[in-house]
Scaffold this motif. Structure first.
Motif, PDB file in Angstrom:
ATOM      1  N   GLN A 118      82.306  21.913  -9.055  1.00  0.00           N
ATOM      2  CA  GLN A 118      82.396  20.928  -7.989  1.00  0.00           C
ATOM      3  C   GLN A 118      83.188  21.464  -6.795  1.00  0.00           C
ATOM      4  N   GLY A 240      82.814   7.504  -8.491  1.00  0.00           N
ATOM      5  CA  GLY A 240      82.428   7.613  -9.895  1.00  0.00           C
ATOM      6  C   GLY A 240      81.268   6.707 -10.224  1.00  0.00           C
ATOM      7  N   LYS A 242      77.677   6.478  -8.966  1.00  0.00           N
ATOM      8  CA  LYS A 242      76.577   7.020  -8.177  1.00  0.00           C
ATOM      9  C   LYS A 242      75.532   5.962  -7.868  1.00  0.00           C
ATOM     10  N   GLU A 257      81.244  13.491  -7.221  1.00  0.00           N
ATOM     11  CA  GLU A 257      81.771  12.653  -8.307  1.00  0.00           C
ATOM     12  C   GLU A 257      83.288  12.696  -8.413  1.00  0.00           C
ATOM     13  N   TRP A 259      85.824  11.931 -11.425  1.00  0.00           N
ATOM     14  CA  TRP A 259      85.796  11.697 -12.864  1.00  0.00           C
ATOM     15  C   TRP A 259      86.722  10.544 -13.259  1.00  0.00           C
TER      16      TRP A 259
END
Length: 544
Positions: A118, A240, A242, A257, A259
């Motif tokens: 990421q 987080g 989507k 994203e 987490w």
């Protein structure tokens, strides 16, 4: 009596000793005091010697840490243990700056490869924007970024970019919006061109009321000017959730994203840091991460007597729970660190402002001092009167660079002189006799000297910690933030409270959702308390 209670009793006895002694006397009794209570890291020097503490108190606090199995709790921070017991989650912000070779597992999966994957995606995306290769709908390069968020997803990037102003690219202007008050957003919109504006929406749930309110308003503003195709080019989501971001209209390639194991007030190291990368570039962001990682390694591997975050956390326990100091001032002598105060305020007060322990038992000790402050030298002309002569003892954290990285280097000499002088004055004070003599030496009569002396005397013995660094660089800023993060973690571990939840913000949200439709429909509910009902009636009167 339990071991833990015995240690607290020892600390209470030590408190009585410190009511009869001073920091200056501690220096006289221990010529090595400065060396014992000073810490030298990479381009960072921290002096704790002006604090109301001695080596025996530190030993007692270390005994408390041992009883609380602190080493085991700390290991859990770096290994993915469920430290947030109420929400049943790890607290793994340290994974966001760990080396590629590390292994940190969550539910049996090593998260480190995903973190670094990421990071590369974030940096690649940011560099495409910074270089002008990735453009807006009208094929013009982006010159403005509007970051919409709340809490940690707002204060973190805002603080870092203000602090690292001198590292930012001049051709991209970054602004932030977090307040539900529309005047904030309106002020930003007056200077934005939709064709050259990229909107970054940071919300872990993509449902935070203020964030979505501002995002929807921004969406409407953008679509009215550029049309529906603008959504795919001009909006980015950090979330987080989507599905909610997709429903808003943001395309997959523009969604990054967050987490579940990343807490909001620790999220600037995560995808939330995209705006930081857009501002300072990939290499500087990597250096920012390296600074934090250096403190992680220090915190993990350094013996207790030289472990800076551990000692800072224990010192705060001593001040808050034993000496009953109710607040602490953070005073950066650097204009660029003006947002650092509110950032640390959230970090410490949201983490440890709890009245029950991990098992739900009521706390018997005070937790979490009020954190406040402002930049020096401005603060010297506001609340320093209270710091020096008020009836409350307020420990202070001073932060300052030894070397200026700006053009007017002579200003740094004045800043340093003021910062060092204030720290010294808080400790030494000036008693009535010395003050009377000074007034007399200035030419005042004995009568006038005696009259003014009580007003010009300073009790002294006011504690402070000095963070002295070479220059304010991305690496140093990363170190400073990580130090305060781990300090807050130490406090939670020793108080046995959960530093990673924030249930205290929920009731206000619930009641907001009850009151909002009443305001919209111009009605009152029978379950409202008299004060709130009367206030709403006044609102309705003003709106007639």
């Amino acid at each position: 009596m339990r071991e833990r209670d015995l240690v607290w009793n020892k600390l209470e006895k030590a408190r009585r000793k410190f009511s009869r002694t001073s920091i200056l006397e501690q220096f006289q009794q221990d010529p090595q005091r400065h060396d014992v209570f000073s810490f030298r890291l990479t381009n960072l020097f921290v002096d704790l010697s002006k604090n109301l503490i001695d080596q025996q108190v530190l030993k007692d606090l270390q005994e408390l840490a041992t009883i609380q199995e602190f080493d085991k709790i700390r290991e859990g921070l770096f290994s993915g243990a469920i430290l947030n017991n109420t929400e049943k989650r790890p607290a793994l912000h340290v994974a966001l700056r760990t080396p590629k070779s590390s292994v940190i597992t969550v539910e049996g999966i090593n998260v480190v490869p995903a973190v670094h994957r990421q990071l590369e995606e974030l940096m690649s995306f940011a560099e495409l924007i910074r270089s002008g290769y990735k453009k807006g709908l009208t094929d013009r390069r982006f010159t403005n970024i509007l970051h919409i968020g709340s809490g940690g997803s707002l204060t973190g990037p805002m603080m870092v970019l203000k602090a690292l102003t001198s590292y930012q690219t001049p051709h991209i202007q970054i602004d932030f919006v977090g307040n539900a008050d529309s005047s904030d957003l309106q002020a930003k919109l007056r200077k934005l061109d939709p064709a050259t504006t990229l909107v970054v929406i940071a919300s872990k749930t993509f449902s935070t009321q203020e964030t979505i309110l501002n995002a929807e308003t921004m969406k409407k503003w953008m679509l009215e000017r550029l049309g529906p195709s603008a959504l795919s080019k001009h909006f980015v989501a950090i979330t987080g959730n989507k599905n909610r971001a997709n429903s808003f209209g943001i395309v997959d390639e523009n969604i990054f994203e967050i987490w579940e194991w990343v807490g909001g007030r620790f999220s600037l190291w995560s995808a939330v840091g995209l705006t930081i990368v857009l501002g300072i570039g990939s290499e500087n962001f990597k250096e920012f991460l390296r600074g934090a990682r250096a403190i992680d390694e220090h915190f993990q591997n350094t013996a207790p007597e030289m472990n800076l975050p551990l000692i800072l956390g224990m010192l705060e326990i001593w001040y808050t729970s034993i000496l009953n100091f109710g607040s602490r001032a953070i005073i950066p002598y650097d204009h660029r660190l003006q947002n650092f105060v509110s950032y640390i305020q959230q970090l410490e007060m949201e983490s440890n402002g709890k009245s029950v322990d991990k098992l739900g038992n009521k706390m018997t000790k005070k937790t979490a001092a009020v954190v406040w402050g402002a930049e020096g030298t401005n603060a010297q002309h506001s609340f320093f009167q209270l710091l020096h002569q008020g009836t409350s003892v307020i420990p202070c954290d001073f932060l300052i660079a030894a070397v200026s990285d700006e053009e007017f280097a002579e200003h740094q000499e004045v800043l340093l002189a003021n910062c060092l002088a204030q720290s010294r004055a808080l400790m030494t004070g000036r008693n009535l006799k010395a003050t009377t003599k000074k007034l007399g030496d200035s030419g005042l009569s004995n009568e006038e000297s005696n009259r003014l002396a009580p007003h010009s005397s300073f009790a002294g013995n006011r504690p402070s910690t000095m963070f002295l660094f070479k220059q304010l660089t991305p690496n140093i800023l990363g170190q400073l933030i990580a130090i305060y993060e781990h300090k807050a973690f130490v406090q939670g571990a020793l108080w046995n409270i959960n530093s990673f939840d924030q249930w205290g913000v929920e009731l206000g949200k619930e009641l907001t959702n009850e009151i909002l439709p009443l305001l919209q429909n111009k009605t009152l509910a029978s379950n409202l308390d008299p004060s709130t009902a009367n206030l709403m009636e006044e609102v309705f009167r003003f709106r007639k």
